[in-house]
Design an enzyme around this catalytic site. Structure first.
Site, mmCIF file in Angstrom:
data_model
loop_
_atom_site.group_PDB
_atom_site.id
_atom_site.type_symbol
_atom_site.label_atom_id
_atom_site.label_comp_id
_atom_site.label_asym_id
_atom_site.label_seq_id
_atom_site.Cartn_x
_atom_site.Cartn_y
_atom_site.Cartn_z
ATOM 1 N N TYR A 139 -13.457 7.304 6.654
ATOM 2 C CA TYR A 139 -14.811 7.474 7.184
ATOM 3 C C TYR A 139 -14.868 7.410 8.718
ATOM 4 O O TYR A 139 -15.962 7.416 9.287
ATOM 5 C CB TYR A 139 -15.721 6.380 6.606
ATOM 6 C CG TYR A 139 -15.849 6.419 5.099
ATOM 7 C CD1 TYR A 139 -16.751 7.280 4.477
ATOM 8 C CD2 TYR A 139 -15.072 5.604 4.292
ATOM 9 C CE1 TYR A 139 -16.871 7.319 3.093
ATOM 10 C CE2 TYR A 139 -15.177 5.633 2.908
ATOM 11 C CZ TYR A 139 -16.079 6.492 2.311
ATOM 12 O OH TYR A 139 -16.194 6.532 0.948
ATOM 13 N N THR A 157 0.846 -1.208 0.000
ATOM 14 C CA THR A 157 0.000 0.000 0.000
ATOM 15 C C THR A 157 0.870 1.242 0.000
ATOM 16 O O THR A 157 2.008 1.210 0.461
ATOM 17 C CB THR A 157 -0.932 0.034 1.233
ATOM 18 O OG1 THR A 157 -1.864 1.104 1.093
ATOM 19 C CG2 THR A 157 -0.164 0.229 2.531
ATOM 20 N N ASN A 165 -0.945 3.882 1.213
ATOM 21 C CA ASN A 165 -1.816 4.579 2.167
ATOM 22 C C ASN A 165 -1.128 4.574 3.533
ATOM 23 O O ASN A 165 -1.100 3.557 4.230
ATOM 24 C CB ASN A 165 -3.177 3.863 2.218
ATOM 25 C CG ASN A 165 -4.151 4.510 3.185
ATOM 26 O OD1 ASN A 165 -3.742 5.146 4.152
ATOM 27 N ND2 ASN A 165 -5.430 4.316 2.938
ATOM 28 N N ASP A 218 -7.138 -4.734 1.428
ATOM 29 C CA ASP A 218 -8.189 -4.025 0.698
ATOM 30 C C ASP A 218 -9.386 -3.916 1.626
ATOM 31 O O ASP A 218 -9.810 -4.910 2.225
ATOM 32 C CB ASP A 218 -8.565 -4.723 -0.607
ATOM 33 C CG ASP A 218 -9.200 -3.719 -1.560
ATOM 34 O OD1 ASP A 218 -8.476 -2.849 -2.082
ATOM 35 O OD2 ASP A 218 -10.436 -3.769 -1.757
ATOM 36 N N ARG A 245 -9.522 -4.041 10.423
ATOM 37 C CA ARG A 245 -8.091 -4.253 10.131
ATOM 38 C C ARG A 245 -7.424 -5.001 11.278
ATOM 39 O O ARG A 245 -6.629 -5.920 11.050
ATOM 40 C CB ARG A 245 -7.434 -2.868 9.902
ATOM 41 C CG ARG A 245 -5.986 -2.921 9.447
ATOM 42 C CD ARG A 245 -5.552 -1.594 8.830
ATOM 43 N NE ARG A 245 -6.304 -1.329 7.621
ATOM 44 C CZ ARG A 245 -7.282 -0.400 7.542
ATOM 45 N NH1 ARG A 245 -7.558 0.372 8.561
ATOM 46 N NH2 ARG A 245 -7.943 -0.254 6.422
HETATM 47 P P1 IMP Z 1 -8.471 0.653 -0.620
HETATM 48 O O1 IMP Z 1 -7.187 1.408 -0.466
HETATM 49 O O2 IMP Z 1 -8.875 0.418 -2.035
HETATM 50 O O3 IMP Z 1 -8.466 -0.595 0.222
HETATM 51 O O4 IMP Z 1 -9.621 1.609 -0.055
HETATM 52 C C1 IMP Z 1 -9.754 1.790 1.296
HETATM 53 C C2 IMP Z 1 -10.763 2.924 1.549
HETATM 54 O O5 IMP Z 1 -11.770 2.428 2.427
HETATM 55 C C3 IMP Z 1 -10.116 4.089 2.267
HETATM 56 O O6 IMP Z 1 -9.643 5.065 1.368
HETATM 57 C C4 IMP Z 1 -11.257 4.606 3.140
HETATM 58 O O7 IMP Z 1 -12.111 5.411 2.362
HETATM 59 C C5 IMP Z 1 -11.998 3.323 3.489
HETATM 60 N N1 IMP Z 1 -11.454 2.714 4.716
HETATM 61 C C6 IMP Z 1 -10.813 1.518 4.818
HETATM 62 N N2 IMP Z 1 -10.446 1.280 6.081
HETATM 63 C C7 IMP Z 1 -10.853 2.346 6.789
HETATM 64 C C8 IMP Z 1 -10.746 2.678 8.172
HETATM 65 O O8 IMP Z 1 -10.147 1.975 8.991
HETATM 66 N N3 IMP Z 1 -11.287 3.850 8.537
HETATM 67 C C9 IMP Z 1 -11.934 4.681 7.665
HETATM 68 N N4 IMP Z 1 -12.043 4.440 6.369
HETATM 69 C C10 IMP Z 1 -11.516 3.255 5.933
#
Ligand code: IMP
Length: 198
Positions: free
Chosen positions: A156, A12, A14, A73, A183
């Site tokens: 969120y 990731t 992120n 994901d 998670r």
């Molecule tokens: P991914 O990177 O495609 O898995 O997208 C994950 C998205 O889901 C994030 O950008 C958030 O919008 C949402 N998300 C996933 N986990 C969390 C969390 O722990 N808290 C708040 N939003 C989350």
């Protein structure tokens, strides 16, 4: 003599996901992510399920970096929105990764709705040298609040209160969130599996 911690690369960019994972297992693993390997390819998340997208990321990144790779994901499912935003959670507001726009769209879509039930889901895939080793999932049930509360967490979190709590994940703080989050629950299975399977 001290032994180095085993390396675990998170597929990731992120930083919030990496930070949470590091908070939970950083004492047992040397946690790195895609930002530590600048030449890694971007992975198109073309799947329609969390498992498909987590698998795409784990396979692509584990072809490029040594050792075991862990992908995450995740997203939010809202009952009144028929499961949306789901796998499109990160771009729900129209711009990839823009949490303010995502939250504004969620609040607008939920205006006037009395069924506020929702859940976060997280699917994690372990892979090595382009091959999937195992996958795990975690869920946390809760509800969507009427307005954002708190400054912690990401995404969120200000709009989501886990079941049994009157405060949002953003208010509850990292330790409480990690102890019950989607998670945290997926990661607990990952670490148990790694300990049992070396
Ligand atoms: P991914 O990177 O495609 O898995 O997208 C994950 C998205 O889901 C994030 O950008 C958030 O919008 C949402 N998300 C996933 N986990 C969390 C969390 O722990 N808290 C708040 N939003 C989350």
């Amino acid at each position: 003599m001290l032994f180095p911690l085993p390396l675990l690369v998170i597929a990731t960019r992120n930083s919030h996901k990496t930070q949470e994972i590091r908070e939970m297992i950083g004492a047992r693993y040397q946690v790195r992510d895609a930002t530590d390997f600048p030449d890694l390819p971007a992975v198109d998340e073309t799947g329609t399920t969390f498992l498909e997208n987590a698998t795409l990321k784990a396979i692509a990144i584990s072809r490029e970096v040594p050792g075991i790779v862990l992908s995450d994901d995740s997203g939010l499912e809202v009952d009144a929105l028929h499961g949306a935003p789901g796998v499109w959670s990160s771009s729900f507001g129209g711009e990839e990764g823009n949490h303010a726009k995502n939250n504004a769209r969620l609040l607008a879509d939920m205006a006037g709705r009395t069924d506020r039930a929702a859940r976060f889901r997280c699917t994690m895939v372990l892979a090595k040298e382009g091959e999937v080793i195992a996958h795990f999932s975690g869920t946390v049930e809760g509800r969507i609040l009427d307005e954002p509360y708190g400054a912690g967490g990401f995404g969120y979190d200000p709009l989501f209160a886990p079941a049994g709590h009157d405060h949002s994940f953003a208010e509850l703080g990292a330790e409480v969130k990690n102890s019950m989050s989607h998670r945290g629950r997926a990661l607990a299975q990952v670490t148990q599996w790694l300990e049992e399977n070396g």
